[in-house]
Design an enzyme around this catalytic site. Structure first.
Site, PDB file in Angstrom:
ATOM      1  N   SER A 147       0.853  -1.188   0.000  1.00  0.00           N
ATOM      2  CA  SER A 147       0.000   0.000   0.000  1.00  0.00           C
ATOM      3  C   SER A 147       0.884   1.232   0.000  1.00  0.00           C
ATOM      4  CB  SER A 147      -0.859  -0.006   1.272  1.00  0.00           C
ATOM      5  OG  SER A 147      -1.358   1.284   1.563  1.00  0.00           O
ATOM      6  N   TYR A 160      -3.167  -0.263  10.103  1.00  0.00           N
ATOM      7  CA  TYR A 160      -3.035  -0.607   8.677  1.00  0.00           C
ATOM      8  C   TYR A 160      -1.648  -0.232   8.169  1.00  0.00           C
ATOM      9  CZ  TYR A 160      -4.407  -0.666   3.705  1.00  0.00           C
ATOM     10  OH  TYR A 160      -4.499  -0.927   2.353  1.00  0.00           O
TER      11      TYR A 160
HETATM   12  P1  NAP Z   1     -11.825  -5.279  -0.285  1.00  0.00           P
HETATM   13  O1  NAP Z   1     -12.629  -4.774  -1.415  1.00  0.00           O
HETATM   14  O2  NAP Z   1     -12.190  -4.935   1.123  1.00  0.00           O
HETATM   15  O3  NAP Z   1     -11.682  -6.899  -0.409  1.00  0.00           O
HETATM   16  C1  NAP Z   1     -10.994  -7.570   0.575  1.00  0.00           C
HETATM   17  C2  NAP Z   1     -11.089  -9.046   0.276  1.00  0.00           C
HETATM   18  O4  NAP Z   1     -10.357  -9.765   1.278  1.00  0.00           O
HETATM   19  C3  NAP Z   1     -12.498  -9.585   0.300  1.00  0.00           C
HETATM   20  O5  NAP Z   1     -12.623 -10.597  -0.691  1.00  0.00           O
HETATM   21  C4  NAP Z   1     -12.604 -10.226   1.682  1.00  0.00           C
HETATM   22  O6  NAP Z   1     -13.581 -11.245   1.622  1.00  0.00           O
HETATM   23  C5  NAP Z   1     -11.188 -10.775   1.855  1.00  0.00           C
HETATM   24  N1  NAP Z   1     -10.753 -10.982   3.250  1.00  0.00           N
HETATM   25  C6  NAP Z   1     -10.714 -10.071   4.254  1.00  0.00           C
HETATM   26  N2  NAP Z   1     -10.237 -10.641   5.373  1.00  0.00           N
HETATM   27  C7  NAP Z   1      -9.978 -11.953   5.070  1.00  0.00           C
HETATM   28  C8  NAP Z   1      -9.477 -13.064   5.816  1.00  0.00           C
HETATM   29  N3  NAP Z   1      -9.158 -12.955   7.118  1.00  0.00           N
HETATM   30  N4  NAP Z   1      -9.335 -14.248   5.178  1.00  0.00           N
HETATM   31  C9  NAP Z   1      -9.670 -14.378   3.878  1.00  0.00           C
HETATM   32  N5  NAP Z   1     -10.147 -13.357   3.112  1.00  0.00           N
HETATM   33  C10 NAP Z   1     -10.291 -12.170   3.720  1.00  0.00           C
HETATM   34  O7  NAP Z   1     -10.316  -4.792  -0.462  1.00  0.00           O
HETATM   35  P2  NAP Z   1      -9.544  -4.229  -1.754  1.00  0.00           P
HETATM   36  O8  NAP Z   1      -9.721  -2.763  -1.835  1.00  0.00           O
HETATM   37  O9  NAP Z   1      -9.855  -5.085  -2.940  1.00  0.00           O
HETATM   38  O10 NAP Z   1      -8.041  -4.467  -1.278  1.00  0.00           O
HETATM   39  C11 NAP Z   1      -7.394  -5.699  -1.499  1.00  0.00           C
HETATM   40  C12 NAP Z   1      -5.997  -5.561  -0.946  1.00  0.00           C
HETATM   41  O11 NAP Z   1      -5.391  -4.392  -1.498  1.00  0.00           O
HETATM   42  C13 NAP Z   1      -5.968  -5.358   0.571  1.00  0.00           C
HETATM   43  O12 NAP Z   1      -4.828  -5.994   1.097  1.00  0.00           O
HETATM   44  C14 NAP Z   1      -5.815  -3.845   0.718  1.00  0.00           C
HETATM   45  O13 NAP Z   1      -5.197  -3.492   1.937  1.00  0.00           O
HETATM   46  C15 NAP Z   1      -4.948  -3.540  -0.441  1.00  0.00           C
HETATM   47  N6  NAP Z   1      -4.979  -2.161  -0.923  1.00  0.00           N
HETATM   48  C16 NAP Z   1      -6.173  -1.597  -1.281  1.00  0.00           C
HETATM   49  C17 NAP Z   1      -6.152  -0.284  -1.788  1.00  0.00           C
HETATM   50  C18 NAP Z   1      -7.415   0.429  -2.194  1.00  0.00           C
HETATM   51  O14 NAP Z   1      -7.350   1.669  -2.373  1.00  0.00           O
HETATM   52  N7  NAP Z   1      -8.547  -0.242  -2.362  1.00  0.00           N
HETATM   53  C19 NAP Z   1      -4.959   0.398  -1.928  1.00  0.00           C
HETATM   54  C20 NAP Z   1      -3.782  -0.225  -1.510  1.00  0.00           C
HETATM   55  C21 NAP Z   1      -3.809  -1.500  -1.030  1.00  0.00           C
HETATM   56  P3  NAP Z   1     -14.351 -11.762   2.962  1.00  0.00           P
HETATM   57  O15 NAP Z   1     -14.779 -10.534   3.714  1.00  0.00           O
HETATM   58  O16 NAP Z   1     -15.488 -12.591   2.452  1.00  0.00           O
HETATM   59  O17 NAP Z   1     -13.345 -12.542   3.727  1.00  0.00           O
HETATM   60  C1  GCO Z   2      -7.113   5.028   3.548  1.00  0.00           C
HETATM   61  C2  GCO Z   2      -7.202   4.130   2.355  1.00  0.00           C
HETATM   62  C3  GCO Z   2      -5.821   3.669   1.951  1.00  0.00           C
HETATM   63  C4  GCO Z   2      -5.910   2.783   0.747  1.00  0.00           C
HETATM   64  C5  GCO Z   2      -4.575   2.302   0.319  1.00  0.00           C
HETATM   65  C6  GCO Z   2      -3.709   3.402  -0.177  1.00  0.00           C
HETATM   66  O1  GCO Z   2      -8.007   4.958   4.412  1.00  0.00           O
HETATM   67  O2  GCO Z   2      -6.149   5.804   3.568  1.00  0.00           O
HETATM   68  O3  GCO Z   2      -8.050   3.031   2.606  1.00  0.00           O
HETATM   69  O4  GCO Z   2      -5.222   3.012   3.015  1.00  0.00           O
HETATM   70  O5  GCO Z   2      -6.697   1.675   1.017  1.00  0.00           O
HETATM   71  O6  GCO Z   2      -3.969   1.493   1.244  1.00  0.00           O
HETATM   72  O7  GCO Z   2      -2.566   2.824  -0.787  1.00  0.00           O
END
Ligand code: NAP
Ligand code: GCO
Length: 267
Positions: A147, A160
């Site tokens: 992230s 986080y």
């Molecule tokens: P999301 O939409 O909240 O999806 C998260 C997924 O993880 C869901 O399928 C959830 O399904 C699963 N999950 C959560 N806890 C779990 C557990 N203990 N065991 C198995 N599955 C689990 O998140 P996203 O935005 O796609 O993000 C995916 C990854 O990218 C995360 O690691 C997040 O930190 C990272 N990320 C996101 C962003 C952003 O801006 N969206 C930016 C940087 C990094 P269930 O709830 O059914 O388990």
């Molecule tokens: C927040 C956001 C971020 C993104 C991502 C950025 O609350 O600042 O959720 O943490 O998810 O991780 O790279």
């Protein structure tokens, strides 16, 4: 080898954790388009069944598992079942993750521990489960979804950011410890991506205006937009393929330039 073959995932077995929707789903879709067989997991049966339908609509015969990535026994059983029914795992993406936006002084330690357990400790558990097979075959790819918070902090995301900072260093350590077995472990650091996880930051305001945080991100991103899960498809295929066999311990930021930019000047 032709460059198109270097990016091929033909006949590879890929496990993408938390790939019921969001970033994980897009990465799994990209891997399937590149020829890989797909396994994914999540905790909710409803999410899994919906995801299976969504994968099928895209012509992807994904195999779904109900598995909590923080539970070593469930992880061991899932990895063993994949190995038996699909083949040894060639590509692991540690994508599953949660966020809790709570001011540190208001966050109880159990909440902090839960975020670190899912966002960091699970990558240790998952990687430990797949590394022996990769070592035996002298080949493997692990991609940790880090992230911007692997590099920066902000109010309310202490757990986080601590977890994602740790995940960056776990990535480098796996690369260091197992690179000699032709195993590459890299990270992808998405910027602000439009998924359910960030939906609260983009909610339309009662007066119809954009959420202040939404406006803030737009002003801080040279691309002047939020990323989409599709923006991560190409970088993920690169890091999962032979095209990146000499890339190890790196975090590839897919952030529209936000980490490089001081932000739009006033006026
Ligand atoms: P999301 O939409 O909240 O999806 C998260 C997924 O993880 C869901 O399928 C959830 O399904 C699963 N999950 C959560 N806890 C779990 C557990 N203990 N065991 C198995 N599955 C689990 O998140 P996203 O935005 O796609 O993000 C995916 C990854 O990218 C995360 O690691 C997040 O930190 C990272 N990320 C996101 C962003 C952003 O801006 N969206 C930016 C940087 C990094 P269930 O709830 O059914 O388990
Ligand atoms: C927040 C956001 C971020 C993104 C991502 C950025 O609350 O600042 O959720 O943490 O998810 O991780 O790279």
């Amino acid at each position: 080898m032709e460059i198109k073959d270097r990016f091929s995932l033909e006949n590879k077995v890929a496990l993408v954790t938390g790939a019921a929707y969001g970033i994980g789903f897009a990465i799994a879709e990209a891997f399937a388009q590149a020829g890989a067989k797909i396994a994914f997991n999540c905790r909710s049966r409803e999410h899994m069944e919906t995801a299976l339908k969504n994968y099928a609509e895209k012509g992807i015969d994904a195999k779904g598992y109900i598995c909590d990535v923080t539970d070593e026994e469930q992880v061991r059983e899932m990895v063993a079942d994949i190995s038996e029914k699909m083949g040894e795992i060639d590509i692991l993406v540690n994508n599953a993750g949660i966020i809790r936006r709570i001011p540190m002084l208001e966050m109880d330690v159990e909440e902090f521990r839960k975020v670190v357990d899912i966002d960091l400790n699970s990558a240790f558990i998952m990687s430990k489960a797949v590394l022996p097979g990769m070592i035996k075959r002298r080949k493997g790819k692990i991609i940790n979804i880090c992230s911007m918070m692997s590099e920066l902090g902000r109010e309310t995301v202490s757990a986080y950011a601590a977890a994602k900072g740790g995940l960056k260093m776990l990535t480098r350590n796996i690369a260091s410890e197992y690179g000699a077995y032709n195993i590459q472990c890299n990270g992808i650091g998405p910027g602000y991506i439009a998924t359910p996880q960030t939906a609260p930051l983009r909610e339309c305001q009662p007066d119809g205006s954009r959420h202040p945080f939404d406006q803030f991100i737009i002003s801080k991103t040279p691309a002047e937009r939020w990323g989409t899960p599709e923006d991560l498809m190409g970088p993920a295929v690169f890091l999962a393929s032979e095209a990146s066999d000499f890339v190890n311990g790196q975090i590839l930021y897919v952030d529209g330039g936000i980490l490089a930019y001081i932000g739009k000047q006033p006026g």
